[in-house]
Design an enzyme around this catalytic site. Structure first.
Site, short mmCIF file in Angstrom:
data_model
loop_
_atom_site.label_atom_id
_atom_site.label_comp_id
_atom_site.label_asym_id
_atom_site.label_seq_id
_atom_site.Cartn_x
_atom_site.Cartn_y
_atom_site.Cartn_z
N ILE A 225 0.38 -1.29 -0.25
CA ILE A 225 -0.28 0.36 0.11
C ILE A 225 0.77 1.17 0.01
O ILE A 225 0.12 2.06 -0.57
CB ILE A 225 -0.56 -0.36 1.06
CG1 ILE A 225 -2.25 -0.76 1.07
CG2 ILE A 225 -1.41 1.45 1.08
CD1 ILE A 225 -2.68 -1.27 2.48
N TYR A 356 -3.09 -6.01 17.38
CA TYR A 356 -3.65 -5.18 16.01
C TYR A 356 -4.67 -4.16 16.39
O TYR A 356 -4.25 -2.71 16.03
CB TYR A 356 -2.83 -5.70 14.70
CG TYR A 356 -3.59 -5.35 13.16
CD1 TYR A 356 -1.88 -4.98 12.76
CD2 TYR A 356 -4.15 -5.70 13.29
CE1 TYR A 356 -2.26 -4.09 11.68
CE2 TYR A 356 -4.80 -4.58 11.46
CZ TYR A 356 -3.36 -4.24 11.10
OH TYR A 356 -3.81 -3.38 9.69
N1 LIG Z 1 -3.21 -5.10 3.19
C1 LIG Z 1 -4.43 -4.88 4.10
O1 LIG Z 1 -5.57 -5.46 3.75
C2 LIG Z 1 -4.59 -4.02 5.35
C3 LIG Z 1 -6.30 -3.64 5.91
C4 LIG Z 1 -6.10 -2.97 6.26
C5 LIG Z 1 -4.56 -1.98 6.93
N2 LIG Z 1 -3.36 -2.40 6.58
C6 LIG Z 1 -2.48 -1.32 7.21
O2 LIG Z 1 -1.92 -0.38 5.67
C7 LIG Z 1 -0.63 0.13 5.50
C8 LIG Z 1 0.22 -0.96 4.70
O3 LIG Z 1 -0.08 -2.48 4.42
P1 LIG Z 1 0.41 -3.17 3.64
O4 LIG Z 1 -0.23 -4.35 3.85
O5 LIG Z 1 0.74 -2.70 3.05
O6 LIG Z 1 1.71 -4.35 5.10
P2 LIG Z 1 3.57 -4.96 3.85
O7 LIG Z 1 3.37 -5.98 4.89
O8 LIG Z 1 3.45 -5.44 2.78
O9 LIG Z 1 4.23 -3.37 4.23
C9 LIG Z 1 5.06 -2.57 5.23
C10 LIG Z 1 5.55 -1.38 5.38
O10 LIG Z 1 5.89 -0.89 5.92
C11 LIG Z 1 6.99 -1.18 6.44
N3 LIG Z 1 8.16 -1.00 7.93
C12 LIG Z 1 7.55 -2.51 9.00
N4 LIG Z 1 7.66 -1.85 9.87
C13 LIG Z 1 8.13 -0.60 9.51
C14 LIG Z 1 9.67 0.20 10.64
N5 LIG Z 1 9.73 -0.09 12.12
N6 LIG Z 1 10.56 1.11 10.14
C15 LIG Z 1 10.38 1.82 8.72
N7 LIG Z 1 9.02 0.95 8.21
C16 LIG Z 1 8.11 -0.20 8.44
C17 LIG Z 1 7.60 -2.42 5.46
O11 LIG Z 1 9.10 -2.84 5.43
C18 LIG Z 1 6.94 -2.73 4.52
O12 LIG Z 1 7.55 -2.32 3.05
C19 LIG Z 1 0.03 -1.02 7.25
O13 LIG Z 1 -0.17 -0.07 8.77
C20 LIG Z 1 -1.18 -2.39 7.07
O14 LIG Z 1 -1.79 -2.00 8.42
C21 LIG Z 1 -3.59 -2.78 5.47
#
Ligand SMILES: NC(=O)c1ccc[n+]([C@@H]2O[C@H](COP(=O)([O-])OP(=O)(O)OC[C@H]3O[C@@H](n4cnc5c(N)ncnc54)[C@H](O)[C@@H]3O)[C@@H](O)[C@H]2O)c1
Length: 450
Positions: A225, A356
């Site tokens: 995202i 979470y």
């Molecule tokens: N995918 C879904 O369905 C979904 C649903 C609801 C909310 N979200 C939220 O959207 C956001 C992105 O989700 P996603 O699915 O793209 O996740 P993802 O795991 O694909 O990407 C998350 C990114 O955050 C980075 N990250 C993690 N810890 C970090 C840190 N300590 N410092 C810097 N960077 C860090 C990771 O390296 C990764 O590139 C998140 O906050 C997630 O909780 C996702």
């Protein structure tokens, strides 16, 4: 990860089988394509009370096919049920419905439309926030719009969406930004939402590049995202600064180079993260998107302290500490935008996600609490709460739960990172400053926590 069921349900054999067995039949949603200019490609129908005139006044910037229905003769062509074209977008002003017996106008207006909606049609109802009305009956009638619109959103087929926008004092002339978003495929995966719009002092100058001249920081931008948010903000004219952990450097640098931005490798939980970040942003920043997030799922009975602490540290503590530091140091400029990536888990709760969901609910609380304090500086702070989005994070969910997550929504499918990114890009616009302290769900009207 691709959703094979949608491919199957939209094949000729699959379509027949799915229909015969009464299974969900999600359609492929229409999404915004690069190079497109018009928010609405097709017929826009406008009707209802006095705000309909405000919408008509800007409608030719949304589409060149404008129709009216059920209102006094206007400049727009009258739409006749059964004869007019299929409708791609509809705006109904319900702000004048202030008594119970007037609510039947909702049925009278929408009923003839329901079988005349185009694929992926986007509907908007306008109203006045009940809490701003002193007459209890008027407030009750306006609150009734919420039940009506959330229910009608569930009845839409073929990728249709519907939102209710409560228009605040002084915001009657500021409908273009929200309508450009909610009537276009940019909001393909947003439905059944209730939005409160207030007046905003800073308008968008150029709708083709609404973020021109603005600097945007996106955390967790190497993939998923976050990467899509960075791409979308860059598309809209922002200068992007991408942040992620050191192991993600190669992907981060490649994306930053492609978007003409720059990268920062930093663990947002590091003790000196705030100081390092401020050092990396000597010219300040206008938009901060706290997207970095992690899951460490376990039922509470099996939750380790490490899992609990890691999730709370990345998802909640880091956005709090970093935002405060950016504000206190003046790095986040006046009229800035802060957008926090929450989740519908933080609204509905989710088994195995006490850590979470607590972190994501905390972000929604942070936006609500901080918004009034930042008003004076013209800074908005909002949460975006995605539902099931197709990313590496959700690809790890066991098959059964993954399928349930996808289908348990009005649109019957998961969203794409682009859907969340479009919502973030809208909230980042200068003209969205008065939308603050709110949580916008991007979840296809998921049944979870609706
Ligand atoms: N995918 C879904 O369905 C979904 C649903 C609801 C909310 N979200 C939220 O959207 C956001 C992105 O989700 P996603 O699915 O793209 O996740 P993802 O795991 O694909 O990407 C998350 C990114 O955050 C980075 N990250 C993690 N810890 C970090 C840190 N300590 N410092 C810097 N960077 C860090 C990771 O390296 C990764 O590139 C998140 O906050 C997630 O909780 C996702």
């Amino acid at each position: 990860m691709s959703d094979r069921y949608i491919d199957f349900a939209n094949s000729s054999i699959g379509h027949r089988l799915v229909g015969a067995l009464g299974l969900p039949s999600p359609v492929r949603l229409e999404r915004w394509q690069a190079g497109r200019l018009r928010p609405v490609e097709g017929a826009l129908l406008i009707g209802g009370g006095p705000l309909a005139d405000k919408v008509s006044a800007l409608a030719n910037r949304l589409t060149d096919a404008i129709y009216s229905y059920g209102t006094e003769p206007s400049l727009a062509t009258a739409w006749i049920p059964g004869h007019g074209p299929k409708l791609k977008a509809v705006v109904f002003d319900a702000s004048h419905l202030l008594q119970t017996d007037q609510l039947k106008q909702l049925r009278e207006f929408f009923q003839p439309l329901m079988k005349n909606l185009d694929h992926s049609a986007h509907l908007v109802i306008l109203g006045r926030a009940p809490e701003t009305l002193s007459d209890p009956f008027a407030a009750s009638a306006q609150r009734a719009l919420e039940g009506f619109s959330r229910s009608l959103a569930k009845e839409l087929r073929s990728g249709g969406t519907l939102q209710l926008i409560y228009v605040g004092d002084g915001a009657d002339d500021q409908l273009e930004g929200p309508l450009r978003f909610f009537l276009s495929p940019k909001s393909a995966f947003v439905s059944g939402q209730v939005i409160r719009l207030k007046a905003c002092a800073t308008p968008v100058e150029d709708w083709t590049r609404p973020l021109a001249g603005r600097k945007a920081l996106v955390t967790g931008a190497a993939r998923g995202i976050g990467a899509s948010i960075a791409e979308t903000l860059a598309r809209d004219g922002a200068e992007v600064i991408l942040l992620d952990v050191p192991p993600a450097k190669a992907d981060l640098d490649a994306l930053a180079a492609r978007l003409g931005g720059r990268s920062i490798t930093l663990d947002i939980c590091a003790e000196d993260a705030a100081a390092q970040l401020i050092e990396h942003l000597p010219d300040g920043v206008d938009i901060v998107v706290h997207n970095a997030g992690i899951t460490r799922d376990k039922t509470l009975a099996n939750m380790t302290p490490e899992f609990w602490d890691a999730v709370l540290a990345v998802n909640l503590n880091a956005p709090q500490v970093l935002t405060k530091a950016l504000l206190d140091s003046g790095t986040l400029r006046d009229n800035g935008r802060v957008i926090l990536l929450a989740s519908i888990s933080g609204i509905a709760g989710n088994r195995g996600q006490t850590n979470y969901a607590a972190s994501k609910a905390g972000l929604i609380g942070l936006a609500q609490a901080w918004a009034p304090l930042l008003d004076q500086r013209g800074i908005s702070i909002n949460a975006v709460a995605p539902g099931f989005i197709e990313t590496q994070m959700t690809a790890h969910i066991p098959f059964g739960l993954r399928e349930a997550g996808r289908r348990m929504s009005s649109l019957g499918q998961g969203g794409l990172p682009q859907d969340v990114a479009e919502a973030v890009a809208w909230l980042a616009q200068p003209g969205t400053g008065a939308f603050t302290g709110q949580a916008l769900r991007v979840c296809g009207q998921s049944v979870l926590g609706a």
